[in-house]
Design a protein around this motif. Sequence first.
Motif, PDB file in Angstrom:
ATOM      1  N   LEU A 258       0.834  -1.201   0.000  1.00 21.51           N
ATOM      2  CA  LEU A 258       0.000   0.000   0.000  1.00 21.51           C
ATOM      3  C   LEU A 258       0.873   1.257   0.000  1.00 21.51           C
ATOM      4  CD1 LEU A 258      -2.851  -0.983   2.485  1.00 21.51           C
ATOM      5  CD2 LEU A 258      -3.060  -0.608   0.025  1.00 21.51           C
ATOM      6  N   ARG A 259       1.958   1.221   0.775  1.00 16.99           N
ATOM      7  CA  ARG A 259       2.862   2.371   0.785  1.00 16.99           C
ATOM      8  C   ARG A 259       3.515   2.556  -0.576  1.00 16.99           C
ATOM      9  NH1 ARG A 259       8.307   2.590   1.956  1.00 16.99           N
ATOM     10  NH2 ARG A 259       8.313   0.540   2.951  1.00 16.99           N
ATOM     11  N   LEU A 260       3.927   1.447  -1.194  1.00 21.32           N
ATOM     12  CA  LEU A 260       4.560   1.541  -2.502  1.00 21.32           C
ATOM     13  C   LEU A 260       3.570   2.015  -3.561  1.00 21.32           C
ATOM     14  CD1 LEU A 260       6.764  -1.691  -2.511  1.00 21.32           C
ATOM     15  CD2 LEU A 260       7.466   0.672  -2.082  1.00 21.32           C
ATOM     16  N   ALA A 261       2.308   1.619  -3.422  1.00 19.47           N
ATOM     17  CA  ALA A 261       1.289   2.059  -4.384  1.00 19.47           C
ATOM     18  C   ALA A 261       1.134   3.573  -4.362  1.00 19.47           C
ATOM     19  CB  ALA A 261      -0.047   1.390  -4.063  1.00 19.47           C
ATOM     20  N   ARG A 262       1.409   4.184  -3.217  1.00 16.41           N
ATOM     21  CA  ARG A 262       1.272   5.643  -3.085  1.00 16.41           C
ATOM     22  C   ARG A 262       2.516   6.386  -3.573  1.00 16.41           C
ATOM     23  NH1 ARG A 262      -0.325   3.898   2.244  1.00 16.41           N
ATOM     24  NH2 ARG A 262      -2.601   3.950   2.502  1.00 16.41           N
TER      25      ARG A 262
ATOM     26  N   LEU B 204      -6.169  -7.649  -3.233  1.00 19.95           N
ATOM     27  CA  LEU B 204      -5.413  -8.613  -4.027  1.00 19.95           C
ATOM     28  C   LEU B 204      -4.222  -9.177  -3.246  1.00 19.95           C
ATOM     29  CD1 LEU B 204      -5.377  -7.004  -7.594  1.00 19.95           C
ATOM     30  CD2 LEU B 204      -6.436  -9.160  -6.921  1.00 19.95           C
ATOM     31  N   VAL B 205      -3.476  -8.320  -2.574  1.00 20.66           N
ATOM     32  CA  VAL B 205      -2.306  -8.793  -1.837  1.00 20.66           C
ATOM     33  C   VAL B 205      -2.739  -9.712  -0.698  1.00 20.66           C
ATOM     34  CG1 VAL B 205      -0.335  -8.125  -0.416  1.00 20.66           C
ATOM     35  CG2 VAL B 205      -0.920  -6.784  -2.444  1.00 20.66           C
ATOM     36  N   ARG B 206      -3.740  -9.296   0.057  1.00 16.72           N
ATOM     37  CA  ARG B 206      -4.201 -10.116   1.185  1.00 16.72           C
ATOM     38  C   ARG B 206      -4.684 -11.483   0.712  1.00 16.72           C
ATOM     39  NH1 ARG B 206      -8.334  -7.244   2.767  1.00 16.72           N
ATOM     40  NH2 ARG B 206      -9.794  -8.568   1.611  1.00 16.72           N
ATOM     41  N   ASP B 207      -5.559 -11.482  -0.309  1.00 16.11           N
ATOM     42  CA  ASP B 207      -6.121 -12.746  -0.780  1.00 16.11           C
ATOM     43  C   ASP B 207      -5.059 -13.612  -1.467  1.00 16.11           C
ATOM     44  OD1 ASP B 207      -8.481 -11.845   0.222  1.00 16.11           O
ATOM     45  OD2 ASP B 207      -9.431 -11.435  -1.727  1.00 16.11           O
ATOM     46  N   HIS B 208      -4.100 -12.961  -2.133  1.00 20.22           N
ATOM     47  CA  HIS B 208      -3.080 -13.719  -2.855  1.00 20.22           C
ATOM     48  C   HIS B 208      -2.171 -14.475  -1.896  1.00 20.22           C
ATOM     49  CE1 HIS B 208      -0.483 -14.656  -6.271  1.00 20.22           C
ATOM     50  NE2 HIS B 208       0.574 -14.251  -5.548  1.00 20.22           N
ATOM     51  N   VAL B 209      -1.722 -13.828  -0.846  1.00 17.16           N
ATOM     52  CA  VAL B 209      -0.778 -14.494   0.065  1.00 17.16           C
ATOM     53  C   VAL B 209      -1.472 -15.465   1.008  1.00 17.16           C
ATOM     54  CG1 VAL B 209       0.828 -12.566  -0.045  1.00 17.16           C
ATOM     55  CG2 VAL B 209      -0.833 -12.662   1.821  1.00 17.16           C
TER      56      VAL B 209
ATOM     57  N   ASP C  82      -7.628   0.228  -2.717  1.00 13.96           N
ATOM     58  CA  ASP C  82      -8.564  -0.799  -2.240  1.00 13.96           C
ATOM     59  C   ASP C  82      -8.318  -2.129  -2.940  1.00 13.96           C
ATOM     60  OD1 ASP C  82      -9.773   0.923  -0.448  1.00 13.96           O
ATOM     61  OD2 ASP C  82     -11.353   1.530  -1.851  1.00 13.96           O
ATOM     62  N   THR C  83      -8.112  -2.066  -4.252  1.00 14.88           N
ATOM     63  CA  THR C  83      -7.864  -3.302  -5.009  1.00 14.88           C
ATOM     64  C   THR C  83      -6.521  -3.900  -4.627  1.00 14.88           C
ATOM     65  OG1 THR C  83      -9.211  -2.510  -6.856  1.00 14.88           O
ATOM     66  CG2 THR C  83      -7.660  -4.295  -7.312  1.00 14.88           C
ATOM     67  N   VAL C  84      -5.513  -3.047  -4.433  1.00 14.01           N
ATOM     68  CA  VAL C  84      -4.195  -3.536  -4.017  1.00 14.01           C
ATOM     69  C   VAL C  84      -4.305  -4.267  -2.691  1.00 14.01           C
ATOM     70  CG1 VAL C  84      -1.914  -2.829  -3.200  1.00 14.01           C
ATOM     71  CG2 VAL C  84      -2.864  -1.817  -5.276  1.00 14.01           C
TER      72      VAL C  84
ATOM     73  N   LEU D 201      -2.611  -7.336 -10.054  1.00 13.74           N
ATOM     74  CA  LEU D 201      -2.003  -6.510  -9.019  1.00 13.74           C
ATOM     75  C   LEU D 201      -1.170  -5.395  -9.639  1.00 13.74           C
ATOM     76  CD1 LEU D 201      -1.311  -5.869  -6.101  1.00 13.74           C
ATOM     77  CD2 LEU D 201       0.449  -7.649  -6.183  1.00 13.74           C
ATOM     78  N   LEU D 202      -0.429  -5.703 -10.690  1.00 12.67           N
ATOM     79  CA  LEU D 202       0.360  -4.673 -11.356  1.00 12.67           C
ATOM     80  C   LEU D 202      -0.532  -3.567 -11.918  1.00 12.67           C
ATOM     81  CD1 LEU D 202       3.320  -6.249 -13.381  1.00 12.67           C
ATOM     82  CD2 LEU D 202       3.391  -4.821 -11.338  1.00 12.67           C
ATOM     83  N   GLU D 203      -1.655  -3.944 -12.480  1.00 12.92           N
ATOM     84  CA  GLU D 203      -2.588  -2.951 -13.017  1.00 12.92           C
ATOM     85  C   GLU D 203      -3.079  -2.028 -11.906  1.00 12.92           C
ATOM     86  OE1 GLU D 203      -3.309  -2.343 -16.101  1.00 12.92           O
ATOM     87  OE2 GLU D 203      -2.127  -4.007 -16.900  1.00 12.92           O
ATOM     88  N   ALA D 204      -3.439  -2.601 -10.750  1.00 14.36           N
ATOM     89  CA  ALA D 204      -3.944  -1.803  -9.632  1.00 14.36           C
ATOM     90  C   ALA D 204      -2.854  -0.888  -9.075  1.00 14.36           C
ATOM     91  CB  ALA D 204      -4.476  -2.725  -8.537  1.00 14.36           C
ATOM     92  N   LEU D 205      -1.625  -1.398  -9.026  1.00 11.56           N
ATOM     93  CA  LEU D 205      -0.518  -0.588  -8.532  1.00 11.56           C
ATOM     94  C   LEU D 205      -0.210   0.562  -9.486  1.00 11.56           C
ATOM     95  CD1 LEU D 205       1.800  -3.495  -7.359  1.00 11.56           C
ATOM     96  CD2 LEU D 205       0.844  -1.725  -5.871  1.00 11.56           C
ATOM     97  N   THR D 206      -0.322   0.290 -10.769  1.00 15.13           N
ATOM     98  CA  THR D 206      -0.020   1.310 -11.774  1.00 15.13           C
ATOM     99  C   THR D 206      -0.956   2.505 -11.667  1.00 15.13           C
ATOM    100  OG1 THR D 206       0.859  -0.354 -13.300  1.00 15.13           O
ATOM    101  CG2 THR D 206       0.193   1.748 -14.251  1.00 15.13           C
ATOM    102  N   VAL D 207      -2.236   2.227 -11.416  1.00 15.12           N
ATOM    103  CA  VAL D 207      -3.233   3.308 -11.342  1.00 15.12           C
ATOM    104  C   VAL D 207      -3.452   3.799  -9.918  1.00 15.12           C
ATOM    105  CG1 VAL D 207      -4.394   2.494 -13.408  1.00 15.12           C
ATOM    106  CG2 VAL D 207      -5.185   1.702 -11.169  1.00 15.12           C
ATOM    107  N   GLY D 208      -2.773   3.172  -8.953  1.00 11.74           N
ATOM    108  CA  GLY D 208      -2.909   3.610  -7.568  1.00 11.74           C
ATOM    109  C   GLY D 208      -4.238   3.272  -6.935  1.00 11.74           C
TER     110      GLY D 208
END
Length: 266
Positions: free
Chosen positions: A152-156, A257-262, A252-254, A242-249
């Motif tokens: 989440l921090r990296l997404a920002r 996705l991260v929680r459910d993925h791991v 919520d999706t990030v 996840l990359l798509e969500a990170l790209t657009v910031g």
Amino acid sequence: MEQSAQGFAGTGIPQGHGAAPRVPTQSRAADLDRACGTNGTTARGEHTHCEAPLPRARPVVQRASVRGQILDALRTALVGGELKPGEVYSAPALGERFGVSATPVREAMQQLALEGAVEVVPNRGFRVIVRGARELAELAEVRALIEVPVMLRLARTVPAERWAQLRPLAEATVRAATSGCLATYAEADRTFHRAMLALSGNEQLVGIAEDLHRRAQWPLVGGPVTRGCAELVADASEHMALLEALTVGDLDTVRTLVRDHVTGKS
């Protein structure tokens, strides 16, 4: 029961070593002295044109390289279920299988013991740790506690073009998933996650997260030896999303996705 690990496939381990470099014996050294007329009196460091060239020493890193190859092969065997939970494997038997001495195998197994994959059985070898669903759930919980806030921090803070640079790694996980090879996918999966977390600039975090990730990839006792190709492809597709969500910031999706993925809830 002690196992010889027969049947390990695709390890890429060389079958045996080359001969160690030889140095002149004392009689040969004396012959060289007589030929050069030094009678052993040449000062240390003094150059003589009659000196025979010494054989090039074997690089110090070669042993470490063999140990690293063995470690990679054993990790692959763990992920693929060829090293079975609860079974004891001896270093000499595994060394014979790989065509190397017991020493690099023992050193690799000791590293796996530090990672929690095996335990030492005195005078017998190494037993593969028996893991259950509870341990897997605990690993997933810890991974989520680490990776969700970091991502989440990296997404920002990370610009979109940096995320775009990771797209080839995400695509590589999809190709690895379609191969159906669990070991191949496991490596591509860790590489992608490591590259994302590396953007934090925190090497300690990256190392801890990768260790947790690797442990989460070991098969459960009594569970399926491999995951189906469709399951691997679905897991890999989450990397692209996840990359798509990170790209657009899209925070919520990030987060989801991260929680459910791991945790494997997707």
